[in-house]
Design a protein around this motif. Structure first.
Motif, PDB file in Angstrom:
ATOM      1  N   ASP A 204       0.837  -1.193  -0.022  1.00  0.00           N
ATOM      2  CA  ASP A 204       0.080  -0.034  -0.075  1.00  0.00           C
ATOM      3  C   ASP A 204       0.844   1.267  -0.119  1.00  0.00           C
ATOM      4  OD1 ASP A 204       0.794   0.645   2.782  1.00  0.00           O
ATOM      5  OD2 ASP A 204      -1.090  -0.381   3.610  1.00  0.00           O
ATOM      6  N   ARG A 205       0.271   2.495  -0.010  1.00  0.00           N
ATOM      7  CA  ARG A 205       0.726   3.468  -0.071  1.00  0.00           C
ATOM      8  C   ARG A 205       1.734   3.835   1.234  1.00  0.00           C
ATOM      9  NH1 ARG A 205       0.812   2.816  -4.859  1.00  0.00           N
ATOM     10  NH2 ARG A 205      -0.430   3.819  -6.459  1.00  0.00           N
ATOM     11  N   ASP A 206       1.590   3.206   1.983  1.00  0.00           N
ATOM     12  CA  ASP A 206       2.344   3.572   3.469  1.00  0.00           C
ATOM     13  C   ASP A 206       3.321   2.428   3.721  1.00  0.00           C
ATOM     14  OD1 ASP A 206       0.970   5.589   4.503  1.00  0.00           O
ATOM     15  OD2 ASP A 206      -0.659   4.456   4.989  1.00  0.00           O
ATOM     16  N   GLY A 207       3.670   1.637   2.473  1.00  0.00           N
ATOM     17  CA  GLY A 207       4.746   0.505   2.264  1.00  0.00           C
ATOM     18  C   GLY A 207       4.342  -0.810   3.203  1.00  0.00           C
ATOM     19  N   ARG A 208       3.169  -0.991   3.473  1.00  0.00           N
ATOM     20  CA  ARG A 208       2.638  -2.247   4.094  1.00  0.00           C
ATOM     21  C   ARG A 208       2.522  -3.185   3.246  1.00  0.00           C
ATOM     22  NH1 ARG A 208      -0.253   1.766   7.915  1.00  0.00           N
ATOM     23  NH2 ARG A 208      -1.655   1.527   6.500  1.00  0.00           N
ATOM     24  N   THR A 209       2.850  -4.406   3.668  1.00  0.00           N
ATOM     25  CA  THR A 209       2.620  -5.634   2.828  1.00  0.00           C
ATOM     26  C   THR A 209       1.188  -6.245   3.396  1.00  0.00           C
ATOM     27  OG1 THR A 209       3.635  -7.000   4.369  1.00  0.00           O
ATOM     28  CG2 THR A 209       4.987  -6.101   2.566  1.00  0.00           C
ATOM     29  N   PRO A 210       0.662  -7.392   2.663  1.00  0.00           N
ATOM     30  CA  PRO A 210      -0.484  -7.972   3.128  1.00  0.00           C
ATOM     31  C   PRO A 210      -0.327  -8.509   4.474  1.00  0.00           C
ATOM     32  CG  PRO A 210      -0.131  -8.609   1.038  1.00  0.00           C
ATOM     33  CD  PRO A 210       1.091  -7.793   1.399  1.00  0.00           C
ATOM     34  N   GLY A 211       0.674  -9.116   4.965  1.00  0.00           N
ATOM     35  CA  GLY A 211       1.230  -9.495   6.203  1.00  0.00           C
ATOM     36  C   GLY A 211       1.112  -8.472   7.270  1.00  0.00           C
ATOM     37  N   ASP A 212       1.705  -7.391   6.954  1.00  0.00           N
ATOM     38  CA  ASP A 212       1.743  -6.147   7.944  1.00  0.00           C
ATOM     39  C   ASP A 212       0.197  -5.852   8.060  1.00  0.00           C
ATOM     40  OD1 ASP A 212       4.327  -5.884   7.889  1.00  0.00           O
ATOM     41  OD2 ASP A 212       4.420  -4.510   6.066  1.00  0.00           O
ATOM     42  N   ARG A 213      -0.587  -5.680   7.121  1.00  0.00           N
ATOM     43  CA  ARG A 213      -1.996  -5.365   7.229  1.00  0.00           C
ATOM     44  C   ARG A 213      -2.808  -6.321   8.012  1.00  0.00           C
ATOM     45  NH1 ARG A 213      -0.849  -3.703   1.879  1.00  0.00           N
ATOM     46  NH2 ARG A 213      -2.012  -5.538   1.031  1.00  0.00           N
ATOM     47  N   ALA A 214      -2.750  -7.538   7.879  1.00  0.00           N
ATOM     48  CA  ALA A 214      -3.365  -8.432   8.561  1.00  0.00           C
ATOM     49  C   ALA A 214      -2.948  -8.532  10.240  1.00  0.00           C
ATOM     50  CB  ALA A 214      -3.010  -9.919   8.298  1.00  0.00           C
ATOM     51  N   GLU A 215      -1.608  -8.226  10.324  1.00  0.00           N
ATOM     52  CA  GLU A 215      -1.067  -8.056  11.841  1.00  0.00           C
ATOM     53  C   GLU A 215      -1.701  -6.848  12.478  1.00  0.00           C
ATOM     54  OE1 GLU A 215       3.070  -7.923  14.313  1.00  0.00           O
ATOM     55  OE2 GLU A 215       3.110  -8.065  12.019  1.00  0.00           O
ATOM     56  N   LEU A 216      -1.613  -5.748  11.837  1.00  0.00           N
ATOM     57  CA  LEU A 216      -2.243  -4.597  12.260  1.00  0.00           C
ATOM     58  C   LEU A 216      -3.597  -4.533  12.372  1.00  0.00           C
ATOM     59  CD1 LEU A 216      -0.516  -1.626  10.196  1.00  0.00           C
ATOM     60  CD2 LEU A 216      -0.199  -1.847  12.617  1.00  0.00           C
TER      61      LEU A 216
END
Length: 283
Positions: A204-216
């Protein structure tokens, strides 16, 4: 009785003409196959990396004259194609689909790798070619994002229930996925961001990957994966596109995943109009 030789000769001539026509007609089909094969793998175009993209659907309404000047909007209006955006590539000189594909890769990769386009038509007259790519108006009557996400889940589970070849990988039938609301929330957030910010990417535009987004989002699973799509206006078209794309298909058939969350989002101001995300997880 004396008519028979004449009839046979005429039939033979007709057969020869039919074979010649079939060979000629096969070249546009081969070019469409080559373009879809090109889209099915991540590519570099103009110094930028593209994602693996689902195949373009062949639409006879996009098969326009290969020679001369064509008013695309008028031609598609006459063909009753409900166009939102359209772009044409004209080639002069390629003798066959292979040479035409080389020209497309060298000069028009940014067009055939544009994720907003979902339909294609190719025509050939001698050494003249016209390749038309288009995005139609959204025709599907969609429910809310959770209802359509659940439809995606049903279609994905139906696909997982059958053995399948995804590119060079063979997959046995595997167990269905269960709906996970946390993954669904992460999928909806990313889909809305893609639609509103007009991009198609796993980062995403904040540099987050799918794994990052799932964790958040609070997902505690050990493994996550993601399929995204743009332009298709029904869950069926989305899943069919993923199944025809080796990487998306492999994600969908991965037996390690046991959960799914999915969503769509629409923004008329975006290039593709509609975006989809399916997030896979394994606890």
């Amino acid at each position: 009785m004396r008519v028979l030789p004449s009839v046979l000769r005429l039939s033979g001539l007709g057969l020869a003409l039919a074979i010649a026509t079939a060979v000629q007609a096969s070249e546009p089909s081969q070019l469409i196959d080559s373009i879809n094969s090109y889209r099915s793998q991540a590519q570099r175009c103009g110094g930028q990396a593209s994602l693996e993209l689902p195949p373009l659907a062949s639409d006879p309404r996009l098969v326009l004259s290969a020679s001369g000047t064509v008013d695309l909007r008028e031609a598609l209006a006459q063909a009753t194609y409900p166009m939102v955006n359209v772009q044409a590539i004209t080639l002069n000189g390629p003798r066959d689909a292979q040479v035409a594909m080389q020209a497309v890769q060298e000069s028009f990769c940014h067009v055939v790798l544009d994720p907003q386009f979902v339909d294609i038509g190719v025509s050939q007259q001698g050494r003249d070619w016209r390749i038309v790519l288009a995005r139609p108006l959204l025709a599907g009557r969609l429910g809310d994002w959770q209802a359509e996400g659940q439809k995606l889940l049903q279609l994905i589970n139906a696909a997982r229930g059958q053995q399948r070849q995804c590119g060079t990988q063979a997959f046995a039938a595997t167990s269905p996925l269960a709906w996970n609301p946390t993954l669904a929330g992460a999928a909806e957030s990313h889909t809305r961001a893609m639609a509103n910010q007009n991009f198609l990417d796993h980062v995403d535009r904040d540099g987050r990957t799918p794994g990052d987004r799932a964790e958040l989002a609070g997902y505690a699973g050990q493994q996550t994966g993601e399929n995204i799509a743009a332009g298709q206006d029904t869950p069926r078209k989305v899943v069919d596109g993923w199944l025809a794309s080796p990487g998306h298909c492999a994600n969908l058939m991965n037996p390690q995943y046991s959960e799914l969350g999915a969503a769509y989002a629409v923004d008329p101001k975006s290039d593709a109009g509609i975006y989809w995300t399916a997030m896979f997880g394994a606890p």
